[in-house]
Design a protein around this motif. Structure first.
Motif, PDB file in Angstrom:
ATOM      1  N   LYS A   1       0.833  -1.209   0.000  1.00 12.99           N
ATOM      2  CA  LYS A   1       0.000   0.000   0.000  1.00 12.99           C
ATOM      3  C   LYS A   1       0.865   1.255   0.000  1.00 12.99           C
ATOM      4  O   LYS A   1       2.090   1.187   0.078  1.00 12.99           O
ATOM      5  CB  LYS A   1      -0.925  -0.010   1.219  1.00 12.99           C
ATOM      6  CG  LYS A   1      -1.909  -1.183   1.218  1.00 12.99           C
ATOM      7  CD  LYS A   1      -2.835  -1.123   2.417  1.00 12.99           C
ATOM      8  CE  LYS A   1      -3.826  -2.288   2.414  1.00 12.99           C
ATOM      9  NZ  LYS A   1      -4.731  -2.249   3.579  1.00 12.99           N
ATOM     10  N   GLU A   2       0.191   2.392  -0.062  1.00 11.93           N
ATOM     11  CA  GLU A   2       0.907   3.664  -0.044  1.00 11.93           C
ATOM     12  C   GLU A   2       1.697   3.802   1.263  1.00 11.93           C
ATOM     13  O   GLU A   2       1.305   3.296   2.302  1.00 11.93           O
ATOM     14  CB  GLU A   2      -0.077   4.826  -0.171  1.00 11.93           C
ATOM     15  CG  GLU A   2      -0.794   4.893  -1.514  1.00 11.93           C
ATOM     16  CD  GLU A   2       0.130   5.276  -2.645  1.00 11.93           C
ATOM     17  OE1 GLU A   2       1.164   5.938  -2.360  1.00 11.93           O
ATOM     18  OE2 GLU A   2      -0.165   4.917  -3.791  1.00 11.93           O
TER      19      GLU A   2
ATOM     20  N   ARG B   1       8.820   0.386  -1.274  1.00  6.84           N
ATOM     21  CA  ARG B   1       7.505   1.000  -1.420  1.00  6.84           C
ATOM     22  C   ARG B   1       6.782   0.505  -2.663  1.00  6.84           C
ATOM     23  O   ARG B   1       5.574   0.568  -2.746  1.00  6.84           O
ATOM     24  CB  ARG B   1       7.650   2.517  -1.470  1.00  6.84           C
ATOM     25  CG  ARG B   1       8.266   3.098  -0.220  1.00  6.84           C
ATOM     26  CD  ARG B   1       8.390   4.584  -0.305  1.00  6.84           C
ATOM     27  NE  ARG B   1       9.074   5.140   0.866  1.00  6.84           N
ATOM     28  CZ  ARG B   1       9.315   6.421   1.039  1.00  6.84           C
ATOM     29  NH1 ARG B   1       8.929   7.297   0.119  1.00  6.84           N
ATOM     30  NH2 ARG B   1       9.951   6.854   2.115  1.00  6.84           N
TER      31      ARG B   1
END
Length: 287
Positions: free
Chosen positions: A154-155, A272
Motif C-alpha cells: 500500500k501507499e 515501497r
C-alpha cells in the motif's frame, strides 16, 4: 510510527481494563475485610474502666524519653490495616522488580530477532519475516512490524498510519500495566487515613467513662498517637511506590523511543513499490 510516550491514553484494550478492574476489586475487598476485622477486634477488646485507674498516671505507648516504640509495637496498634498496607508495599516491590526485568530493550526488541527480521526484509522475503513475527508474538515490536509487512503493497502514508495505530495500541497496554504502581500509591495513604479515623473513634470511646481530667487528656493523646501510626505507614508506602513508578515510567519512555527507532529502521527497508501480493503476506494463515 509514533509510540505514545506521554503516559496518558484515552483507550485501552478490554483485557487490560478487565485486569485493572480485577486488581482494584481485590484491593477494595481487602479494605472491606480489613475494616470489618478491625471493627470486630475493637468490639471484642475488653473494656477498660478509666475511672478505676485511680490517681496513677496513664502513660500510653510512648516511652518516658519521648522516643517512639519499636516497629513491631507500632504495627500492633492496628495490625489489620497495617497488614493490608504491608501487603501493598510487597505488591509494589514485586511489580517494580517485574517491570525492571520486562521493560528493557533486550525484552522488547531482542537483538537476534531484529537482525533476523531486517535480513529477511532486505532480501525481500516478506512472507518469512511475517511468519517470524507471528512466532514471536510476545516480543513487543513483533505485532507492529507484522502490520507493516502485511501492508507493504500500500501507499507509504497508509503503512505509517497502520503501524502508528498498532504502536499506540501496544504502548497503551504497557502504560496500563505500569499504572498499577500509581494505583497502589493512591490506595496506601487512603488506608492509612482510614486506620487513623478508626483509631481516633476508638480513643474517644475509651475516654468516655473517664472522670478525671488528667486521665482523659493523657488517654486521648495516647489514642491519637496510636491512630496516626497507620497514616505514617500509608505515607511511607506511598512515597516509596511513587519513586518506583517514576523510575519505571522513565524506563518505559526510553524503551518506547528505542522501539520506535527500530521499527522505523525496519520499515525503511521495505520497498515501497512492493507488489500487491506482499500486502497479503501470510493473511491466509492468520487467525
Amino acid at each position: 510510527m509514533s509510540l505514545d510516550t506521554s503516559g496518558t491514553h484515552a483507550g485501552t484494550g478490554a483485557r487490560q481494563a478487565g485486569g485493572r478492574r480485577a486488581v482494584l476489586a481485590a484491593v477494595a475487598l481487602l479494605v472491606v475485610v480489613g475494616l470489618y476485622l478491625a471493627t470486630q477486634s475493637y468490639a471484642a477488646a475488653p473494656a477498660v474502666s478509666l475511672a478505676q485507674a485511680g490517681d496513677g498516671p496513664v502513660t500510653g505507648h510512648i516511652t518516658e524519653s519521648g522516643q517512639l516504640p519499636s516497629f513491631a509495637r507500632l504495627f500492633n496498634f492496628s495490625p489489620v490495616i497495617n497488614g493490608v498496607i504491608l501487603g501493598l508495599s510487597a505488591l509494589s516491590l514485586l511489580l517494580f522488580l517485574y517491570f525492571l526485568l520486562t521493560i528493557k530493550s533486550a525484552a522488547m526488541m531482542p537483538t537476534s530477532f531484529v537482525a533476523d527480521v531486517t535480513r529477511l526484509v532486505i532480501n525481500d522475503k516478506y512472507e518469512e519475516a511475517a511468519s517470524l513475527c507471528r512466532q514471536h508474538r510476545r516480543v513487543f515490536i513483533s505485532s507492529v512490524i507484522l502490520r507493516c509487512l502485511e501492508n507493504a503493497g500500500k501507499e507509504h502514508s497508509v503503512i505509517i498510519d497502520m503501524i502508528d495505530a498498532e504502536g499506540r495500541r501496544r504502548a497503551d497496554v504497557l502504560w496500563n500495566r505500569i499504572s498499577y504502581l500509581a494505583d497502589v500509591a493512591n490506595v496506601a495513604p487512603m488506608l492509612g487515613l482510614l486506620g487513623t479515623v478508626v483509631g481516633m473513634i476508638k480513643a474517644f470511646f475509651l475516654i468516655e467513662g473517664a472522670q478525671q481530667t488528667n486521665i482523659r487528656s493523657t488517654t486521648l493523646a495516647s489514642g491519637v498517637g496510636e491512630a496516626m501510626v497507620t497514616t505514617m505507614f500509608g505515607l511511607v508506602v506511598e512515597i516509596i511506590t511513587l519513586v518506583f513508578y517514576s523510575v519505571v515510567k522513565s524506563r518505559t519512555t526510553r524503551s518506547l523511543a528505542d522501539a520506535e527507532q527500530v521499527v522505523h529502521s525496519i520499515s525503511d527497508h521495505i520497498k515501497r513499490e512492493a507488489g500487491p501480493a506482499h500486502a497479503q503476506v501470510g493473511r491466509g494463515g492468520a487467525r
